[in-house]
Design an enzyme around this catalytic site. Structure first.
Site, PDB file in Angstrom:
ATOM      1  N   LYS A  24       0.818  -1.217   0.000  1.00 15.15           N
ATOM      2  CA  LYS A  24       0.000   0.000   0.000  1.00 15.15           C
ATOM      3  C   LYS A  24       0.852   1.268   0.000  1.00 15.15           C
ATOM      4  CE  LYS A  24      -2.347  -1.012   3.671  1.00 15.15           C
ATOM      5  NZ  LYS A  24      -1.785  -2.377   3.878  1.00 15.15           N
ATOM      6  N   LYS A  46      -3.234   9.297   5.982  1.00 14.67           N
ATOM      7  CA  LYS A  46      -3.291   7.945   6.547  1.00 14.67           C
ATOM      8  C   LYS A  46      -4.057   8.040   7.855  1.00 14.67           C
ATOM      9  CE  LYS A  46      -0.495   3.854   7.644  1.00 14.67           C
ATOM     10  NZ  LYS A  46      -1.109   2.953   6.664  1.00 14.67           N
ATOM     11  N   GLU A 124      -4.304   6.279   2.518  1.00 12.03           N
ATOM     12  CA  GLU A 124      -3.762   4.934   2.725  1.00 12.03           C
ATOM     13  C   GLU A 124      -4.453   4.244   3.900  1.00 12.03           C
ATOM     14  OE1 GLU A 124       0.427   2.540   3.591  1.00 12.03           O
ATOM     15  OE2 GLU A 124       0.462   4.725   3.345  1.00 12.03           O
ATOM     16  N   GLY A 125      -4.994   3.076   3.636  1.00  6.86           N
ATOM     17  CA  GLY A 125      -5.632   2.299   4.685  1.00  6.86           C
ATOM     18  C   GLY A 125      -4.624   1.531   5.513  1.00  6.86           C
ATOM     19  N   GLY A 127      -3.779  -2.381   6.645  1.00  3.78           N
ATOM     20  CA  GLY A 127      -4.105  -3.775   6.391  1.00  3.78           C
ATOM     21  C   GLY A 127      -5.039  -3.935   5.209  1.00  3.78           C
TER      22      GLY A 127
END
Length: 212
Positions: A24, A46, A124-125, A127
């Site tokens: 990611k 994030k 951005e996630g 996991g």
């Protein structure tokens, strides 16, 4: 697929993946540079980072530094704006947060704030899609609530077919607009024989991060 940068002006893109350690942050770097090279002002967000050491969110800090180089307007953004929730335990946000309450409305406000400084905001996630944030609230729920386009990053390793299809089904079930990109980083030599034959027959065209 050729991405048309102009279609993303004023929008957000949520970078997720089939699992952790699929790429990611690498994808965020690729897309930040891609849109910047297309003369768009880029931003980075994030919402939650776990595994933070020495009070420094490593991924968030690296991407914020890159974003500031690409877009001077982001100099106004602090690391706490960019990564509002930072937890030391390298686990899902639900576990890592301990007794901290994760306020989704607060995260939505941060997203809107950061959009003031850019043309396209890369989010951005943490996991994969079903990583829990709350007991019955997962990363995929956050994507849906953000009302954002989703870029799913999938692996090239053995098992990528299963991982890719399951994640795509989850996104479809939530009616989330998405594209997926394969990260050629593992089992690269065997990918052409082991996984690509089915993937190309099933999807007809494939998108690779390395082609950006």
């Amino acid at each position: 697929m050729k991405i048309n940068p102009k279609e993303y002006i004023g929008k957000t893109i949520f970078i997720t993946a089939t699992n952790t350690n699929v790429g990611k942050t690498y994808a965020c770097k690729k897309f930040l540079n891609y849109f910047s090279n297309s003369n768009l002002k880029v931003g980075y967000f994030k919402p939650i980072e776990t595994g933070v050491e020495n009070n420094t969110p490593l991924d968030g800090t690296r991407m914020l530094e890159l974003t500031k180089k690409l877009n001077p307007d982001f100099e106004k953004v602090s690391i706490n704006d960019c990564v509002p929730y930072q937890f030391t335990l390298p686990a899902s946000p639900y576990v890592a947060k301990g007794n901290t309450y994760i306020d989704i409305e607060f995260l939505k406000e941060k997203k809107e704030y950061l959009q003031n400084f850019c043309d396209v905001l890369i989010i951005e996630g943490a996991g994969g899609l079903m990583v829990p944030i709350k007991k019955e609230y997962f990363m995929i729920n956050l994507i849906k609530e953000f009302k954002t386009k989703c870029f799913l990053i999938t692996p090239s390793k053995l098992g990528s077919i299963n991982d890719t299809l399951l994640s795509i089904e989850a996104l479809k079930n939530k009616n989330i607009d998405f594209e997926f990109f394969i990260n050629l980083y593992e089992d690269i030599n065997s990918f052409e024989k082991v996984s690509k034959p089915f993937l190309i027959d099933y999807f007809e065209t494939l998108n690779f991060l390395q082609d950006l």
